[in-house]
Scaffold this motif. Sequence first.
Motif, mmCIF file in Angstrom:
data_model
loop_
_atom_site.group_PDB
_atom_site.id
_atom_site.type_symbol
_atom_site.label_atom_id
_atom_site.label_comp_id
_atom_site.label_asym_id
_atom_site.label_seq_id
_atom_site.Cartn_x
_atom_site.Cartn_y
_atom_site.Cartn_z
ATOM 1 N N LYS A 1 0.837 -1.205 0.000
ATOM 2 C CA LYS A 1 0.000 0.000 0.000
ATOM 3 C C LYS A 1 0.869 1.252 0.000
ATOM 4 C CE LYS A 1 -3.606 -0.236 2.748
ATOM 5 N NZ LYS A 1 -4.394 -0.370 3.979
ATOM 6 N N GLU B 1 2.279 -2.504 -13.279
ATOM 7 C CA GLU B 1 2.547 -3.903 -12.942
ATOM 8 C C GLU B 1 3.952 -4.303 -13.387
ATOM 9 O OE1 GLU B 1 -0.579 -6.480 -14.311
ATOM 10 O OE2 GLU B 1 -2.116 -5.256 -13.334
ATOM 11 N N HIS C 1 -1.422 -7.287 -9.439
ATOM 12 C CA HIS C 1 -2.611 -6.495 -9.750
ATOM 13 C C HIS C 1 -2.483 -5.150 -9.046
ATOM 14 C CE1 HIS C 1 -6.716 -5.544 -10.791
ATOM 15 N NE2 HIS C 1 -6.950 -5.260 -9.525
ATOM 16 N N VAL C 2 -2.535 -4.063 -9.809
ATOM 17 C CA VAL C 2 -2.412 -2.719 -9.262
ATOM 18 C C VAL C 2 -3.794 -2.069 -9.243
ATOM 19 C CG1 VAL C 2 -1.359 -0.449 -9.562
ATOM 20 C CG2 VAL C 2 -0.046 -2.496 -10.113
ATOM 21 N N VAL C 3 -4.162 -1.503 -8.083
ATOM 22 C CA VAL C 3 -5.448 -0.821 -7.924
ATOM 23 C C VAL C 3 -5.157 0.661 -7.746
ATOM 24 C CG1 VAL C 3 -7.554 -0.642 -6.555
ATOM 25 C CG2 VAL C 3 -6.409 -2.857 -6.807
ATOM 26 N N HIS C 4 -5.555 1.464 -8.747
ATOM 27 C CA HIS C 4 -5.304 2.903 -8.723
ATOM 28 C C HIS C 4 -6.461 3.699 -8.140
ATOM 29 C CE1 HIS C 4 -1.582 2.779 -11.024
ATOM 30 N NE2 HIS C 4 -2.164 1.893 -11.808
ATOM 31 N N GLU C 5 -7.668 3.217 -8.297
ATOM 32 C CA GLU C 5 -8.845 4.007 -7.943
ATOM 33 C C GLU C 5 -9.332 3.710 -6.531
ATOM 34 O OE1 GLU C 5 -11.756 3.285 -10.928
ATOM 35 O OE2 GLU C 5 -10.397 3.835 -12.532
ATOM 36 N N ASN D 1 -8.218 4.702 -3.573
ATOM 37 C CA ASN D 1 -7.246 4.541 -2.502
ATOM 38 C C ASN D 1 -6.786 5.895 -1.997
ATOM 39 O OD1 ASN D 1 -7.092 1.670 -2.578
ATOM 40 N ND2 ASN D 1 -5.967 1.861 -4.485
ATOM 41 N N THR E 1 -1.676 4.268 -4.206
ATOM 42 C CA THR E 1 -1.986 3.092 -5.010
ATOM 43 C C THR E 1 -1.639 1.814 -4.247
ATOM 44 O OG1 THR E 1 -1.611 4.338 -7.029
ATOM 45 C CG2 THR E 1 -1.447 1.969 -7.210
ATOM 46 N N THR E 2 -2.415 0.779 -4.468
ATOM 47 C CA THR E 2 -2.226 -0.511 -3.807
ATOM 48 C C THR E 2 -1.926 -1.579 -4.853
ATOM 49 O OG1 THR E 2 -3.744 0.094 -2.035
ATOM 50 C CG2 THR E 2 -3.358 -2.243 -2.357
ATOM 51 N N ALA E 3 -1.068 -2.537 -4.487
ATOM 52 C CA ALA E 3 -0.781 -3.673 -5.365
ATOM 53 C C ALA E 3 -0.925 -4.964 -4.575
ATOM 54 C CB ALA E 3 0.629 -3.575 -5.935
#
Length: 79
Positions: free
Chosen positions: A7, A15, A32-36, A38, A42-44
């Motif tokens: 995080k 990625e 897997h990268v989560v941009h929205e 957060n 950004t979280t992976a």
Amino acid sequence: MKTILIKGLDPDVTEERIRSRLAYLGQVEKCHVVHEGNVGGTTAVVEMNIGDTAMNYLLLRISHIWYETVGVSARLLHH
């Protein structure tokens, strides 16, 4: 197989960049990268085929790094 939650990453992280930065520890099976959505950056979610020693090194190496006033942290997700 170990699953790691990272995080507080740079919003522009990809990625491919995560895979290349972690490759020296072992094979990155999934990333897997989560941009929205957060607030804290950004979280992976990364799945790696590594042993316990490499996992502990990774968690210590990544946690408590600061990027533009946001602390980066890594946690092992237990299944």
